[in-house]
Write an enzyme that holds these catalytic residues in place. Structure first.
Site, PDB file in Angstrom:
ATOM      1  N   GLU A 118      -0.992  -8.736   5.006  1.00 34.74           N
ATOM      2  CA  GLU A 118      -0.857  -8.843   6.534  1.00 34.74           C
ATOM      3  C   GLU A 118      -2.268  -8.954   7.279  1.00 34.74           C
ATOM      4  OE1 GLU A 118      -1.269  -4.483   6.401  1.00 34.74           O
ATOM      5  OE2 GLU A 118      -0.409  -6.037   4.884  1.00 34.74           O
TER       6      GLU A 118
ATOM      7  N   HIS B 164      -3.436  -5.565   1.281  1.00 35.70           N
ATOM      8  CA  HIS B 164      -2.925  -5.732   2.488  1.00 35.70           C
ATOM      9  C   HIS B 164      -2.846  -7.204   2.863  1.00 35.70           C
ATOM     10  CE1 HIS B 164      -2.283  -1.709   4.000  1.00 35.70           C
ATOM     11  NE2 HIS B 164      -3.331  -1.332   2.981  1.00 35.70           N
TER      12      HIS B 164
ATOM     13  N   CYS C 270       0.907  -1.362   0.013  1.00 38.15           N
ATOM     14  CA  CYS C 270      -0.092   0.050   0.063  1.00 38.15           C
ATOM     15  C   CYS C 270       1.004   1.376   0.058  1.00 38.15           C
ATOM     16  CB  CYS C 270      -0.999   0.081   1.235  1.00 38.15           C
ATOM     17  SG  CYS C 270      -2.425   1.252   0.952  1.00 38.15           S
TER      18      CYS C 270
END
Length: 223
Positions: free
Chosen positions: A198, A196, A85
């Site tokens: 994660e 994302h 990002c």
């Protein structure tokens, strides 16, 4: 044990989750303040957030910090560099990846889950995926519209798709050229992606599809 530096700039806000995802993938990771050296790490992750409050342009100020010179050296050595990002925006601003991230085609902040098609599995970040595999990860950005004049300058790794893997205009949330969600340099060791991983690394978060990004890097570096 493979050890990663997770860079923290003023305004970074995804660093803790990224460290935990790397640990879940079997690696070691430390949050590293941007004024510290990263030379002794096996790889670097530049996580998401709003570095320097996105002044000038998203990633523009962070890209001009001294730590990026060290990261460039690590990239030239072939060590894996991942920008997520805002990290992707920083990589393009630092010219570690070609292209630019522009405001979304509908000029507003987008925060939602998307489907991605994995189109290149010959990279350190994707080699545990299957070619053509469709995965689900969240996005959260206002400037994620990736533009590049000549896509042959990069390797397309992830594309926005529908749940069946069709690359359609309707599946493109931000207007990115060719539905691009993630690219690497031609060598394959520097990846920038707007979704994302994660935040999709634990089933309690709604998806574990992103965990394989980190597992891939860890396993690739053990080879």
């Amino acid at each position: 044990m493979v050890k990663f530096a997770v860079i923290v700039f003023p305004g970074t806000n995804c660093d803790f989750e990224t460290v935990e995802a790397i640990k879940r993938a079997g690696g070691e990771a430390e949050r590293v303040w941007y004024k510290q050296s990263v030379k002794d790490y096996d790889g670097v992750v530049i996580p998401g957030g709003f570095s320097y409050a996105d002044y000038l342009r998203a990633g523009a100020i962070a890209a001009r910090q001294k730590v990026m010179e060290e990261i460039r050296e690590l990239a030239e050595e072939g060590r894996p560099i991942l920008g997520i990002c805002n990290g992707f925006q920083i990589l393009t601003e630092a010219n570690l990846l070609p292209g630019a991230l522009r405001p979304n085609k509908i000029p507003r902040f987008l925060c939602k889950w998307v489907h991605l098609k994995v189109v290149d599995v010959e990279t350190p970040f994707t080699y545990l995926y299957e070619e053509g595999e469709v995965v689900r990860m969240p996005i959260a950005h206002a400037e994620g519209n990736y533009y590049i004049d000549n896509p042959s300058k990069v390797r397309i790794v992830f594309q926005y798709s529908d749940e069946k893997g069709s690359i359609t205009e309707e599946a493109n949330p931000n207007g990115s050229v060719l539905n691009i969600a993630g690219v690497t340099n031609k060598q394959g060791n520097v990846l920038g992606m707007m979704p994302h991983p994660e935040r999709a690394s634990d089933r309690f978060l709604g998806s574990e599809d992103g965990l394989k990004v980190f597992k891939s890097i860890v396993e690739w570096m053990k080879k």
